[in-house]
Design a protein around this motif. Sequence first.
Motif, short mmCIF file in Angstrom:
data_model
loop_
_atom_site.label_atom_id
_atom_site.label_comp_id
_atom_site.label_asym_id
_atom_site.label_seq_id
_atom_site.Cartn_x
_atom_site.Cartn_y
_atom_site.Cartn_z
N ARG A 198 -6.40 4.85 1.90
CA ARG A 198 -6.84 3.72 2.73
C ARG A 198 -7.61 2.73 1.86
O ARG A 198 -8.43 3.13 1.05
CB ARG A 198 -7.81 4.18 3.83
CG ARG A 198 -7.31 5.27 4.74
CD ARG A 198 -8.32 5.49 5.86
NE ARG A 198 -8.39 4.33 6.73
CZ ARG A 198 -7.52 4.10 7.72
NH1 ARG A 198 -6.54 4.93 7.95
NH2 ARG A 198 -7.64 3.03 8.46
N TYR B 34 -6.88 5.59 -3.31
CA TYR B 34 -6.10 4.54 -2.65
C TYR B 34 -5.20 3.91 -3.70
O TYR B 34 -5.68 3.47 -4.76
CB TYR B 34 -7.03 3.49 -2.03
CG TYR B 34 -6.34 2.18 -1.72
CD1 TYR B 34 -5.23 2.13 -0.88
CD2 TYR B 34 -6.77 0.98 -2.28
CE1 TYR B 34 -4.57 0.94 -0.62
CE2 TYR B 34 -6.13 -0.23 -2.01
CZ TYR B 34 -5.03 -0.24 -1.19
OH TYR B 34 -4.37 -1.42 -0.94
N THR C 64 -3.00 0.23 4.59
CA THR C 64 -2.62 1.64 4.72
C THR C 64 -1.16 1.74 4.31
O THR C 64 -0.44 0.73 4.31
CB THR C 64 -2.82 2.16 6.16
OG1 THR C 64 -2.13 1.29 7.05
CG2 THR C 64 -4.29 2.18 6.54
N ASP D 12 -6.75 -4.86 6.00
CA ASP D 12 -6.73 -3.40 5.94
C ASP D 12 -5.40 -2.98 5.35
O ASP D 12 -4.35 -3.46 5.77
CB ASP D 12 -6.88 -2.80 7.34
CG ASP D 12 -8.30 -2.93 7.87
OD1 ASP D 12 -9.24 -2.69 7.08
OD2 ASP D 12 -8.47 -3.27 9.05
N ALA E 242 0.84 -1.20 0.00
CA ALA E 242 0.00 0.00 0.00
C ALA E 242 0.87 1.25 0.00
O ALA E 242 1.87 1.33 0.73
CB ALA E 242 -0.93 0.00 1.21
N SER F 266 -16.77 2.67 9.54
CA SER F 266 -15.92 1.47 9.52
C SER F 266 -16.37 0.55 8.39
O SER F 266 -17.52 0.59 7.95
CB SER F 266 -16.05 0.68 10.84
OG SER F 266 -15.81 1.53 11.92
N ASN G 78 -11.32 0.73 -2.22
CA ASN G 78 -10.99 2.01 -1.58
C ASN G 78 -11.97 2.23 -0.44
O ASN G 78 -13.18 2.34 -0.66
CB ASN G 78 -11.07 3.16 -2.59
CG ASN G 78 -10.54 4.46 -2.00
OD1 ASN G 78 -10.54 4.65 -0.78
ND2 ASN G 78 -10.08 5.36 -2.86
N THR G 79 -11.45 2.31 0.80
CA THR G 79 -12.32 2.49 1.97
C THR G 79 -12.25 3.92 2.50
O THR G 79 -12.85 4.21 3.53
CB THR G 79 -11.91 1.51 3.10
OG1 THR G 79 -10.55 1.79 3.47
CG2 THR G 79 -12.02 0.06 2.65
N GLY G 80 -11.52 4.78 1.82
CA GLY G 80 -11.31 6.15 2.33
C GLY G 80 -11.98 7.20 1.47
O GLY G 80 -12.87 6.90 0.66
N THR H 173 1.68 -1.11 4.43
CA THR H 173 1.22 -2.48 4.61
C THR H 173 1.58 -3.32 3.40
O THR H 173 1.29 -2.94 2.26
CB THR H 173 -0.31 -2.54 4.79
OG1 THR H 173 -0.70 -1.67 5.83
CG2 THR H 173 -0.78 -3.96 5.11
#
Length: 187
Positions: A106, A146, A123, A121, A102, A179, A140-142, A126
């Motif tokens: 995020r 990402y 970031t 996860d 990564a 979350s 993409n969780t942000g 990672t």
Amino acid sequence: TPPVSPFAIAFDAERLTLSPEGPTLTRRMSDLEGLFLDQSAWAESAAGDNPVVYTVTSSPVPEINRELPQSITTIFPGATAGELWMTKGHQHPDHQGEIYLALKGRGGLLMFDGERVEWLDMTPGTIGYIPPGWAHRSVNTGDEPYAFLAVYPGGAGHDYGWVLTHGMGSRAYLDASGSVDLRPYAG
Ligand code: S6P
Ligand code: ZN
């Protein structure tokens, strides 16, 4: 084909570019048919502004046996009927492994071996390991792009049909607190 000679690639960590650069791929919403749970929301978006969901920039290493190509995937932030923007996902036909690192933003690395689901996860910093035989999709969780680096065997290939047949085990949403909410695949 003669082997590629040793060479250095300049990586710009801010702009996420490689130099020299190989082929770049742009996947728009219309390229993601059959992947989001809500097919009508997908169709409306694909027929509407048809946004770019992700890009893949490759190094100039060829995708052939014994070579070790790399690429940088950048997934833009967004959701379609709540389902977070993601890559198509694929299985490597000969079940070869792969490494992700990564770089920015995020995200998550969703893996499915046909029975078991794993979520990592991701970031910046990672390293995600994809073992042989695990289909993989990035999410993409942000709220910013990402990006991650992938390193994979040149002969690995991409089986996209496997995901259409078997699914990915889970789908990624956000809950009210922001979350990641993994839901059973369904559909
Ligand atoms: C290749 C590696 C990645 C993906 C890229 C786009 O083995 O896993 O470079 O190709 O993240 O995803 P997809 O599922 O559209 O190929
Ligand atoms: Zn792969």
